[in-house]
Design an enzyme around this catalytic site. Sequence first.
Site, PDB file in Angstrom:
ATOM      1  N   ASP A  42      48.115  98.589   5.763  1.00 37.48           N
ATOM      2  CA  ASP A  42      48.001  99.040   7.145  1.00 37.48           C
ATOM      3  C   ASP A  42      47.903  97.804   8.036  1.00 37.48           C
ATOM      4  O   ASP A  42      46.982  97.010   7.909  1.00 37.48           O
ATOM      5  CB  ASP A  42      46.749  99.919   7.283  1.00 37.48           C
ATOM      6  CG  ASP A  42      46.725 100.676   8.593  1.00 37.48           C
ATOM      7  OD1 ASP A  42      47.510 100.321   9.501  1.00 37.48           O
ATOM      8  OD2 ASP A  42      45.911 101.615   8.708  1.00 37.48           O
ATOM      9  N   ASP A  61      53.512 101.198  11.068  1.00 35.51           N
ATOM     10  CA  ASP A  61      52.659 100.083  10.626  1.00 35.51           C
ATOM     11  C   ASP A  61      51.883 100.383   9.338  1.00 35.51           C
ATOM     12  O   ASP A  61      50.882  99.754   9.062  1.00 35.51           O
ATOM     13  CB  ASP A  61      51.680  99.702  11.736  1.00 35.51           C
ATOM     14  CG  ASP A  61      50.641 100.774  11.995  1.00 35.51           C
ATOM     15  OD1 ASP A  61      50.891 101.939  11.653  1.00 35.51           O
ATOM     16  OD2 ASP A  61      49.568 100.437  12.522  1.00 35.51           O
ATOM     17  N   GLU A  62      52.354 101.337   8.572  1.00 37.12           N
ATOM     18  CA  GLU A  62      51.544 101.787   7.438  1.00 37.12           C
ATOM     19  C   GLU A  62      52.423 102.277   6.288  1.00 37.12           C
ATOM     20  O   GLU A  62      53.423 102.953   6.517  1.00 37.12           O
ATOM     21  CB  GLU A  62      50.716 102.963   7.962  1.00 37.12           C
ATOM     22  CG  GLU A  62      49.521 103.351   7.178  1.00 37.12           C
ATOM     23  CD  GLU A  62      48.884 104.595   7.788  1.00 37.12           C
ATOM     24  OE1 GLU A  62      48.585 105.512   7.019  1.00 37.12           O
ATOM     25  OE2 GLU A  62      48.722 104.671   9.020  1.00 37.12           O
TER      26      GLU A  62
END
Length: 423
Positions: free
Chosen positions: A27, A121-122
């Site tokens: 993350d 973003d993960e």
Amino acid sequence: MSTAPRLAAAKKDWGHDETGCTVLHIDMDAFYASCEVARYPELKGKPVIIGTGTRSVVSAASYEARVYGINSAMAVSRARKLCPQGIFLPVDMAYYHYISHEIFKTVFSRITDRIEQVSVDECFMDVSGALMRWGSPTNIARWIRSTVAENFNVTCSVGIASNKLVAKMASTNAKPDGMLLIPKDRQADFVQLMPLRGIPGIGPALEKRLNAWGVKDVADLAKMSEHDLTRATGSKISARMLYLSSHGLDQSKVRHRPPEKSIGAERTFMHDTTSMEQVCGLLRTCSDEVATSLRAQDLVARTITVKLRFDDLRYMTKARTLQTPVSTATRIYPRAVELLKRMLGIPDLAPMTTPLPRLIRLAGVSASGLSKVKETPIQPSLEDVIEEDDHKAGSGAKRMDHAEAAIDTIRNRYGRGSVNLGV
Ligand SMILES: [Mg+2]
């Protein structure tokens, strides 16, 4: 930006036995804000808030801004009151997508293709097939963290565990810029340290419902039988999920969901340059390469990105999403030049002889937002329609589109260098 609760007590050494801990949850920290700091290094260490406009909400906030109590989904007007000295920037989704894509392509995908991208973003990663080559899961996590930080100036937090649930909870508690391994025999202890909302999927409504049954945290939850949980939640499926989660168990697999593709071309100059003519010449070549690959795969692109790297090795990108998807250099190149000028603060009509304000080391063009030509309804943009009216016999850009298709045929027969498009 995650608002899941973090516990200071959870960010500790849980032991070093990595056996079976092949699931990573990665993350990126305060991603949008980190991307902005990466392109405007002078913002480093400052409270950066993504979201402007009096009626909008905060999309992301740097850790420096969070100190003031700023959170995602908070009204921007409220954030401005909490942190008047904050730097408020508009959301530039195309740019964040570009950086995300580069990170997935150049870092994550080098480890394995067993990646499940969850958001920009993960992601989850199953590294069970990568251990022979890369060593232990913690080695992989360390490499990912340092490579992303070095190449992109973005930090990421990694949770390492035997399943997705615990890996995700571990990365949340590793934040910011941390790494947390939860050995298999500690996963129940780790989870049972958490408040109810620490379990992904438990929202305010379910929390309230469980509270009414005297369940205040995950440790309480773990004491409930599946039968009682069914009565408490009114659902067998929820009861099963809660029961497993409270014991740190999760049977879901990392699904292979490959990151979105892009097609790009870039080159480093022999000598750093401030010549706009030279940089534009390179953007022309790159636009042609990108367009040729697009057509070869029957693809069209909606977003065009220009990337620059300066003499101090910092890089800058700017993207533009077009109304009409494109697949020709004739359409890509002018957008690339516009983006270049905007990035460097050069007026639109400045002549080619205008020197660039910074020494350029590398330049490139990429195309994303790809789709198959056949599956893409092409709606002409207003500009196309106007141009069409101006030149009834067939517009300039349209004719050039046909010319590029012809060039493909010649190149396919006689090789890449056989013919080039004049600027
Ligand atoms: Mg994040």
